[in-house]
Design a protein around this motif. Structure first.
Motif, PDB file in Angstrom:
ATOM      1  N   ALA A 218      12.015  16.080  32.661  1.00  0.00           N
ATOM      2  CA  ALA A 218      11.098  16.857  33.495  1.00  0.00           C
ATOM      3  C   ALA A 218      11.485  18.335  33.575  1.00  0.00           C
ATOM      4  N   LEU A 219      12.673  18.683  33.092  1.00  0.00           N
ATOM      5  CA  LEU A 219      13.156  20.057  33.207  1.00  0.00           C
ATOM      6  C   LEU A 219      12.826  20.873  31.965  1.00  0.00           C
ATOM      7  N   SER A 220      12.467  22.119  32.164  1.00  0.00           N
ATOM      8  CA  SER A 220      12.177  23.015  31.046  1.00  0.00           C
ATOM      9  C   SER A 220      13.482  23.531  30.444  1.00  0.00           C
ATOM     10  N   PRO A 221      13.438  24.058  29.222  1.00  0.00           N
ATOM     11  CA  PRO A 221      14.637  24.660  28.656  1.00  0.00           C
ATOM     12  C   PRO A 221      15.212  25.756  29.548  1.00  0.00           C
ATOM     13  N   GLY A 222      14.346  26.544  30.155  1.00  0.00           N
ATOM     14  CA  GLY A 222      14.812  27.604  31.044  1.00  0.00           C
ATOM     15  C   GLY A 222      15.553  27.071  32.251  1.00  0.00           C
ATOM     16  N   GLN A 223      15.097  25.949  32.790  1.00  0.00           N
ATOM     17  CA  GLN A 223      15.781  25.350  33.942  1.00  0.00           C
ATOM     18  C   GLN A 223      17.155  24.824  33.543  1.00  0.00           C
ATOM     19  N   PHE A 224      17.258  24.270  32.333  1.00  0.00           N
ATOM     20  CA  PHE A 224      18.574  23.833  31.856  1.00  0.00           C
ATOM     21  C   PHE A 224      19.527  25.018  31.759  1.00  0.00           C
ATOM     22  N   ALA A 225      19.044  26.130  31.244  1.00  0.00           N
ATOM     23  CA  ALA A 225      19.884  27.317  31.118  1.00  0.00           C
ATOM     24  C   ALA A 225      20.315  27.823  32.489  1.00  0.00           C
ATOM     25  N   GLU A 226      19.392  27.779  33.447  1.00  0.00           N
ATOM     26  CA  GLU A 226      19.701  28.205  34.812  1.00  0.00           C
ATOM     27  C   GLU A 226      20.769  27.312  35.437  1.00  0.00           C
ATOM     28  N   LEU A 227      20.614  26.008  35.269  1.00  0.00           N
ATOM     29  CA  LEU A 227      21.587  25.080  35.827  1.00  0.00           C
ATOM     30  C   LEU A 227      22.950  25.234  35.164  1.00  0.00           C
ATOM     31  N   SER A 228      22.951  25.456  33.862  1.00  0.00           N
ATOM     32  CA  SER A 228      24.218  25.610  33.149  1.00  0.00           C
ATOM     33  C   SER A 228      25.026  26.783  33.680  1.00  0.00           C
ATOM     34  N   ALA A 229      24.324  27.840  34.062  1.00  0.00           N
ATOM     35  CA  ALA A 229      25.001  29.009  34.601  1.00  0.00           C
ATOM     36  C   ALA A 229      25.628  28.732  35.971  1.00  0.00           C
ATOM     37  N   MET A 230      25.162  27.653  36.626  1.00  0.00           N
ATOM     38  CA  MET A 230      25.630  27.324  37.961  1.00  0.00           C
ATOM     39  C   MET A 230      26.682  26.216  37.956  1.00  0.00           C
ATOM     40  N   ILE A 231      26.842  25.553  36.813  1.00  0.00           N
ATOM     41  CA  ILE A 231      27.729  24.380  36.737  1.00  0.00           C
ATOM     42  C   ILE A 231      28.902  24.646  35.804  1.00  0.00           C
ATOM     43  N   ASP A 232      30.090  24.415  36.272  1.00  0.00           N
ATOM     44  CA  ASP A 232      31.284  24.585  35.448  1.00  0.00           C
ATOM     45  C   ASP A 232      31.882  23.217  35.146  1.00  0.00           C
ATOM     46  N   LEU A 233      31.655  22.740  33.917  1.00  0.00           N
ATOM     47  CA  LEU A 233      32.153  21.423  33.527  1.00  0.00           C
ATOM     48  C   LEU A 233      33.472  21.502  32.790  1.00  0.00           C
ATOM     49  N   SER A 234      34.085  22.679  32.736  1.00  0.00           N
ATOM     50  CA  SER A 234      35.296  22.867  31.934  1.00  0.00           C
ATOM     51  C   SER A 234      36.472  22.026  32.424  1.00  0.00           C
ATOM     52  N   ALA A 235      36.450  21.680  33.724  1.00  0.00           N
ATOM     53  CA  ALA A 235      37.565  20.887  34.275  1.00  0.00           C
ATOM     54  C   ALA A 235      37.396  19.392  34.016  1.00  0.00           C
ATOM     55  N   HIS A 236      36.225  19.030  33.442  1.00  0.00           N
ATOM     56  CA  HIS A 236      35.943  17.615  33.222  1.00  0.00           C
ATOM     57  C   HIS A 236      35.978  17.339  31.722  1.00  0.00           C
ATOM     58  N   ALA A 237      36.821  16.426  31.327  1.00  0.00           N
ATOM     59  CA  ALA A 237      36.998  16.101  29.894  1.00  0.00           C
ATOM     60  C   ALA A 237      35.729  15.482  29.333  1.00  0.00           C
TER      61      ALA A 237
END
Length: 226
Positions: free
Chosen positions: A207-226
């Motif tokens: 249901a999410l647009s490509p733009g919404q994925f990009a927006e969420l990615s900027a807000m989520i830091d998954l680097s600490a999760h393997a």
């Protein structure tokens, strides 16, 4: 850049209009029929698996891709060139029609998935024309399509690619749950980001647009999760 030389017909046409042509072909059985192509001064024929080949090693860096792609590897090849070859500004490729439909699908469409999002974050995707199976000999069981992609930006970074793929990994689950199943420990972080973005926490990835994925990615830091 051309992937899949075949009998070299397209390669010869490209060599007439391009300064340099890189051709990647995996099937050594085609070599006897490609001797004339291999002799062209501006053609570099590389015997390799395009999916595994280090595309960044191509010199000069290609600025366009024109190819009748082997259908079994079309999606990974297109995505790899999009991510690994920022020099490419446009793609004109023939693919299985279902693949073309998937790459340009919109949110809510049953064929909309991670490849759709990732490629549409890279460029504008459109179908140029359909190609009937009847024009091929031997005739395949599927129809084809020529699609054109015009780059609009650098494309998604690695964290965004990881987020998108995790979001679609379990399509029947809510996106936050799908990501957590793929990247354990990320559930609350993703739900918080969805809430902050004003998106239902139970939303599915489709249901999410490509733009919404990009927006969420900027807000989520998954680097600490393997």
């Amino acid at each position: 850049l051309e992937v899949g030389a075949g009998e070299g017909v397209l390669t010869e046409r490209l060599a007439d209009v391009a300064r340099h042509v890189h051709v990647i072909e995996i099937d050594r059985g085609l070599e006897p029929g490609l001797t004339e192509v291999m002799a062209l001064p501006n053609v570099d024929l590389i015997w390799a698996d395009a999916v595994k080949f280090d595309l960044s090693s191509l010199d000069p860096a290609p600025t366009a891709m024109v190819a009748n792609l082997p259908y079994s590897v079309a999606t990974p090849v297109i995505l790899n060139t999009a991510f690994e070859l920022p020099s490419i500004r446009s793609w004109n490729v023939m693919v299985q029609k279902e693949i073309g439909d998937r790459l340009r699908a919109e949110p809510g469409n049953k064929t909309y998935g991670a490849p759709s999002v990732l490629l549409q974050l890279t460029g504008e995707v459109r179908q140029v024309r359909k190609v009937s199976r009847t024009v091929f000999k031997p005739q395949p069981r599927v129809d084809s399509a020529i699609i054109r992609i015009d780059r609009t930006g650098p494309g998604p970074d690695k964290p965004t690619r990881r987020l998108v793929r995790a979001g679609f990994a379990h399509r029947r689950k809510a996106m936050a749950r799908s990501i957590d199943m793929t990247i354990p420990g990320s559930l609350q972080m993703v739900r918080d980001a969805l809430e902050q973005a004003g998106i239902d926490q139970q939303v599915r990835a489709e249901a999410l647009s490509p733009g919404q994925f990009a927006e969420l990615s900027a807000m989520i830091d998954l680097s600490a999760h393997a």
